[in-house]
Design a protein around this motif. Structure first.
Motif, short mmCIF file in Angstrom:
data_model
loop_
_atom_site.label_atom_id
_atom_site.label_comp_id
_atom_site.label_asym_id
_atom_site.label_seq_id
_atom_site.Cartn_x
_atom_site.Cartn_y
_atom_site.Cartn_z
N CYS A 22 0.30 -1.22 -0.03
CA CYS A 22 0.26 -0.31 0.03
C CYS A 22 1.48 1.03 0.21
O CYS A 22 1.62 1.52 0.65
N CYS A 23 0.23 1.87 -0.95
CA CYS A 23 1.35 3.86 -0.89
C CYS A 23 0.83 4.24 0.44
O CYS A 23 1.62 5.30 0.22
N GLY A 24 0.28 3.77 0.99
CA GLY A 24 -0.33 5.07 2.33
C GLY A 24 1.01 5.12 2.88
O GLY A 24 1.82 4.62 3.45
N GLU A 25 0.84 6.47 3.28
CA GLU A 25 1.98 6.85 4.86
C GLU A 25 1.76 6.12 5.76
O GLU A 25 1.41 5.62 6.52
N GLY A 26 3.13 5.34 5.86
CA GLY A 26 3.73 4.22 7.03
C GLY A 26 2.48 3.10 7.01
O GLY A 26 2.57 1.97 8.20
N CYS A 27 2.14 2.87 5.98
CA CYS A 27 1.64 0.96 5.56
C CYS A 27 2.02 0.00 5.00
O CYS A 27 3.08 0.51 3.86
N LYS A 28 2.40 -1.16 5.23
CA LYS A 28 2.64 -2.15 5.42
C LYS A 28 1.75 -3.26 4.95
O LYS A 28 1.86 -4.65 4.79
N LYS A 29 0.78 -2.50 4.85
CA LYS A 29 -0.51 -4.31 4.29
C LYS A 29 -0.27 -4.47 2.32
O LYS A 29 0.60 -3.42 1.84
N LYS A 30 -0.98 -4.96 2.08
CA LYS A 30 -0.56 -5.62 0.47
C LYS A 30 -1.34 -4.89 0.06
O LYS A 30 -2.14 -3.79 0.08
N CYS A 37 -4.11 -0.63 0.54
CA CYS A 37 -4.84 -1.48 1.10
C CYS A 37 -6.05 -0.98 1.02
O CYS A 37 -7.19 0.57 0.46
N ALA A 38 -7.43 -1.68 0.91
CA ALA A 38 -8.62 -1.81 1.54
C ALA A 38 -9.57 -0.23 2.44
O ALA A 38 -10.38 0.47 1.72
N GLU A 39 -8.58 0.08 3.36
CA GLU A 39 -8.64 0.99 4.11
C GLU A 39 -8.49 2.22 3.50
O GLU A 39 -8.83 3.22 3.60
N HIS A 40 -6.69 2.28 3.17
CA HIS A 40 -6.61 3.52 2.69
C HIS A 40 -6.90 3.82 1.38
O HIS A 40 -7.35 5.13 1.02
N PHE A 41 -8.29 3.02 1.00
CA PHE A 41 -8.59 3.31 -1.01
C PHE A 41 -9.74 4.09 -0.60
O PHE A 41 -10.03 4.98 -1.03
N ASP A 42 -10.56 3.73 0.41
CA ASP A 42 -11.35 4.25 0.80
C ASP A 42 -11.08 6.11 1.52
O ASP A 42 -12.21 6.59 1.39
#
Length: 73
Positions: A22-30, A37-42
């Motif tokens: 995930c390219c969200g700041e500090g996120c390490k999820k797929k 990731c699903a949360e950052h996509f929302d």
């Protein structure tokens, strides 16, 4: 001397594993959708983060409204 030049080149058929995170700041999820990731996509759809994964300039205001809408639903 010529052998070292070829050792440092990256072959074209190698896929980086870093791009699947995930390219969200500090996120390490797929990453699942559009590099998030699903949360950052929302969050991206709600305008909380940019397409690069950085927080929006008015993140606090938008996050307040986002959480209020989530609780109401």
């Amino acid at each position: 001397m010529a052998d070292k030049k070829f050792e440092k080149q990256i072959p074209n058929n190698v896929v980086s594993l870093e791009s699947s995170k995930c390219c969200g700041e500090g996120c390490k999820k797929k990453a699942e959708k559009a590099g998030f990731c699903a949360e950052h996509f929302d969050w991206f759809k709600a305008g909380l983060i940019t397409k690069e994964g950085m927080r929006a300039p008015d993140f606090d205001k938008k996050y307040y409204h986002y959480t209020a809408a989530k609780k109401a639903a």
